[in-house]
Scaffold this motif. Structure first.
Motif, short mmCIF file in Angstrom:
data_model
loop_
_atom_site.label_atom_id
_atom_site.label_comp_id
_atom_site.label_asym_id
_atom_site.label_seq_id
_atom_site.Cartn_x
_atom_site.Cartn_y
_atom_site.Cartn_z
N PRO A 26 -11.54 3.97 0.02
CA PRO A 26 -12.19 2.70 -0.30
C PRO A 26 -12.82 2.78 -1.69
N VAL A 27 -12.76 1.67 -2.42
CA VAL A 27 -13.29 1.61 -3.78
C VAL A 27 -14.57 0.78 -3.76
N ALA A 28 -15.66 1.37 -4.21
CA ALA A 28 -16.91 0.62 -4.34
C ALA A 28 -16.79 -0.30 -5.55
N PHE A 178 -6.11 -5.58 -1.46
CA PHE A 178 -4.97 -6.02 -2.26
C PHE A 178 -3.77 -5.16 -1.95
N GLU A 179 -2.59 -5.79 -1.97
CA GLU A 179 -1.34 -5.04 -1.88
C GLU A 179 -0.37 -5.65 -2.87
N ALA A 180 0.21 -4.79 -3.70
CA ALA A 180 1.25 -5.23 -4.63
C ALA A 180 2.58 -4.68 -4.15
N ASN A 181 3.53 -5.59 -4.02
CA ASN A 181 4.89 -5.21 -3.67
C ASN A 181 5.74 -5.44 -4.90
N ILE A 182 6.34 -4.38 -5.41
CA ILE A 182 7.24 -4.49 -6.55
C ILE A 182 8.63 -4.23 -6.01
N ALA A 183 9.39 -5.32 -5.83
CA ALA A 183 10.71 -5.23 -5.19
C ALA A 183 11.59 -4.24 -5.94
N GLY A 184 12.18 -3.33 -5.19
CA GLY A 184 13.03 -2.31 -5.78
C GLY A 184 12.29 -1.05 -6.19
N LEU A 185 10.95 -1.12 -6.20
CA LEU A 185 10.16 0.05 -6.60
C LEU A 185 9.28 0.54 -5.47
N GLY A 186 8.49 -0.33 -4.86
CA GLY A 186 7.63 0.10 -3.76
C GLY A 186 6.37 -0.73 -3.67
N THR A 187 5.38 -0.23 -2.94
CA THR A 187 4.12 -0.93 -2.74
C THR A 187 2.94 -0.03 -3.07
N VAL A 188 1.82 -0.67 -3.32
CA VAL A 188 0.58 0.04 -3.58
C VAL A 188 -0.55 -0.87 -3.14
N SER A 189 -1.61 -0.28 -2.60
CA SER A 189 -2.71 -1.09 -2.09
C SER A 189 -4.05 -0.49 -2.47
N ALA A 190 -5.07 -1.35 -2.42
CA ALA A 190 -6.45 -0.91 -2.68
C ALA A 190 -7.38 -1.79 -1.85
N ARG A 191 -8.43 -1.17 -1.35
CA ARG A 191 -9.44 -1.93 -0.59
C ARG A 191 -10.81 -1.64 -1.17
N PHE A 192 -11.64 -2.67 -1.19
CA PHE A 192 -12.93 -2.60 -1.89
C PHE A 192 -14.09 -2.77 -0.93
N THR A 193 -15.17 -2.01 -1.18
CA THR A 193 -16.39 -2.09 -0.37
C THR A 193 -17.51 -2.63 -1.23
#
Length: 193
Positions: A26-28, A178-193
């Motif tokens: 988690p990201v403050a 947040f979740e970013a989906n980059i078609a053909g590359l993959g996904t990455v996510s971040a959650r904030f506190t």
């Protein structure tokens, strides 16, 4: 991104080891002033780029793999009323970054045509393409390699390069996921506190 910030050229900063955040971590929101988030293509290099005038071909030879990334940017300037001088002085507004997966070799990967969609709790908040990043994330990385070569600090094996935003940055609030989906590359996510 240049249009969103009202600047007319790219800039760059340095990624420090304490700026990386794990996807499950988690990201403050207070770690970055006025935080915003943007989706990017990241490159991990396994060769130095030690030529006087680096080209895209030199960058391709140096890249071990690409992966989706999120950059969490911030500004010390009230309301993000910034210009190019401000971003340069503020390490390209860079605060933190998250690397996603899977990692991909460049073979068969059309970075220019990548389609990115970033969501906040299932709502689409940013969209873009690889072409939004100076025409291709490899162009942006070649630009960076040239800038660093002029300064006698070439890109090195082991470096991670965030190539630049694929779409508009989005403000961050506590509790956001947040979740970013980059078609053909993959996904990455971040959650904030």
């Amino acid at each position: 991104m240049q249009k969103q910030l009202g600047v007319d050229r790219p800039d760059f900063g340095v990624l420090f080891a304490d700026m990386i955040v794990g996807e499950d971590e988690p990201v403050a929101t207070g770690r970055v002033l006025q935080p915003k988030i943007e989706a990017e293509v990241a490159f991990h290099l396994d060769r130095d780029v030690e030529v006087e005038t680096p080209t895209v071909a030199d960058v391709v030879r140096a890249v071990a793999y690409a992966m989706p990334a999120l950059e969490i940017v911030g500004s010390r300037i009230t309301n993000w009323d910034i210009g190019i001088v401000d971003t340069v002085a503020d390490n390209a507004s860079s605060g933190l970054f998250v690397l996603g997966g899977p990692v991909r070799r460049l073979d068969g990967l059309d970075l220019r045509a990548l389609q990115m969609q970033m969501t906040r709790k299932d709502e689409i908040v940013s969209k873009g393409t690889g072409a939004a990043c100076l025409g291709n994330p490899l162009n942006a990385t070649a630009w960076l390699a040239s800038e660093l070569a002029r300064r006698k600090r070439p890109l090195r094996a082991g470096d991670v390069v965030l190539s630049g935003a694929l779409g508009p940055m989005v403000p961050v609030n506590p509790g956001d996921v947040f979740e970013a989906n980059i078609a053909g590359l993959g996904t990455v996510s971040a959650r904030f506190t």
